[in-house]
Design an enzyme around this catalytic site. Sequence first.
Site, short mmCIF file in Angstrom:
data_model
loop_
_atom_site.label_atom_id
_atom_site.label_comp_id
_atom_site.label_asym_id
_atom_site.label_seq_id
_atom_site.Cartn_x
_atom_site.Cartn_y
_atom_site.Cartn_z
N LYS A 292 -2.76 -3.42 16.75
CA LYS A 292 -2.21 -4.57 17.38
C LYS A 292 -2.01 -4.43 18.96
CE LYS A 292 0.10 -6.50 13.44
NZ LYS A 292 1.65 -6.47 12.87
N HIS B 107 -24.45 -0.35 -10.89
CA HIS B 107 -25.70 -0.46 -10.30
C HIS B 107 -25.62 -0.07 -8.70
CE1 HIS B 107 -27.49 -1.66 -14.05
NE2 HIS B 107 -26.45 -2.09 -14.03
N GLU C 10 -0.76 0.52 1.76
CA GLU C 10 0.30 0.47 2.82
C GLU C 10 1.48 1.25 2.31
OE1 GLU C 10 0.09 -3.39 5.76
OE2 GLU C 10 1.14 -3.51 4.02
O1 PA5 Z 1 2.83 -5.90 3.47
C1 PA5 Z 1 3.18 -6.25 4.61
O2 PA5 Z 1 4.31 -6.34 5.10
C2 PA5 Z 1 2.15 -7.03 5.45
O3 PA5 Z 1 0.71 -7.04 5.09
C3 PA5 Z 1 2.37 -8.33 6.05
O4 PA5 Z 1 2.47 -9.18 4.78
C4 PA5 Z 1 1.33 -8.99 7.12
O5 PA5 Z 1 1.22 -8.16 8.06
C5 PA5 Z 1 1.69 -10.36 7.44
O6 PA5 Z 1 2.97 -10.40 8.03
P1 PA5 Z 1 3.50 -11.85 8.32
O7 PA5 Z 1 3.75 -12.35 7.17
O8 PA5 Z 1 4.89 -11.12 9.06
O9 PA5 Z 1 2.59 -12.45 9.12
#
Ligand code: PA5
Length: 443
Positions: A418, A304, A283
């Site tokens: 989303k 394996h 990310e």
């Molecule tokens: O790293 C990030 O920002 C995302 O993975 C969020 O943690 C994830 O989308 C969850 O978001 P939230 O805590 O707002 O529900």
Amino acid sequence: MVKIDLGGCNSFVNDAEYKEYLNKALDAFDVLDSENGAGNDFLGWKVLPNETPESLISACEAVRDDWKSMGIDLVITIGIGGSYLGARCTIEALSHSFIRPEGVPQVVFAGNNLSEEYLSELMDLAQTRNTACIVISKSGTTTEPAVAFRIVKEYLDKTYGQESSRRIVAVTDAKKGALKTLSTQEGYRTFIVPDNVGGRFSVLTPVGLLPIAVAGFDIRALLKGAADEREELIKKSEDNAAIKYAAMRNFLHSEKNKAIEILVTYNPKFVYLAEWWKQLYGESEGKDFKGIFPASVTNTADLHSMGQFIQEGSRTMFETVVTIENANRTMVINFDEQNLDQLNFLAGKNVEHCNAMAQLGTKLAHIDGGVPQMEVKIERINEYNLGSLFYFFELSCGISAYVLGVNPFNQPGVEAYKKNMFALLHKPGYEEQTAAILKRLGE
Ligand code: PA5
């Protein structure tokens, strides 16, 4: 302390080439250190190990003690992405693989998928247990945890009546969001996700600390490990392990066409360490059509399966092996009179010795096969060393993303699915997108 060994890259890089990338990583370290880079409003994670107040640590431990006094034996922890992976990684690494200690609740995770079967089976379990819930969402509006929480809350309200508010703790934004509003309305205990810490960098906030404490682990040691690692890594130097790791992975990517990094572990307790690491690097770096694709294997199991590809498939990957120098348990292979399995050559040896030889043999074979290998080493699995490892990977991720030339602290690409999902689910406000997507699908 985390140690890094770049020896497995020696045959792929010469001194001058490595030096060029070391200099880039040293410059990127300055950008992170001076807080002048892209995403610099999300650097709160840098000081968490040192600036987490005692009151916050005690508040996490107070929830643990309160639930213990109530005989809670199941804690459903709801969250997705950065809001669960750090806690899950730590709890799985530190827990006995099969047995839960007396008096410690089982911590299970929900809200990280939309599987009806998973949630139904979770509720089957809840009905047989004395259940509590930690709901974690910084935004308070993420669909997956919101759906899971609606179901778990309804069950707890129905089953425990007014006492359900003592059984639910929320970790969310200080001021805004649906979860914050609901928590105030229902009188839940709440913990804050700091504004300046993104999800994937949040394991040392209550997002990680609360579930880890409730699962019976030492969050003070976790923070101490991170603090000591920070002490080491804030020194700008060519020997800084985070700088070296960032330099080498960018060299391999940019100069040797290695587009895939495989995090390799030799202990199944680290499956979720790899999941946490993949989110952190994937990310943070995968944007602007750039980045190293983070993958993982757990050996020796995956030798394996994926071992064939890594040895002889397309030469597009390098490996980063997390080495655990000492096992927490010992088990010796004994002599057997019959020796039908012909394993007496191993008599008197520890199982972990065989694991270490498998690791070394694989390293040499993969290097021979054109796969460079770095090793990131910790002394053993415990809270302190996991804290060190978290800080090491977070800092090197920031440095590495700046070498790559991307903002490590945003994730704009997460929105695309989303929008489509909301349109397909007919979410109010998405009418235009719904019409467009249905047309595209020919409906
Ligand atoms: O790293 C990030 O920002 C995302 O993975 C969020 O943690 C994830 O989308 C969850 O978001 P939230 O805590 O707002 O529900």
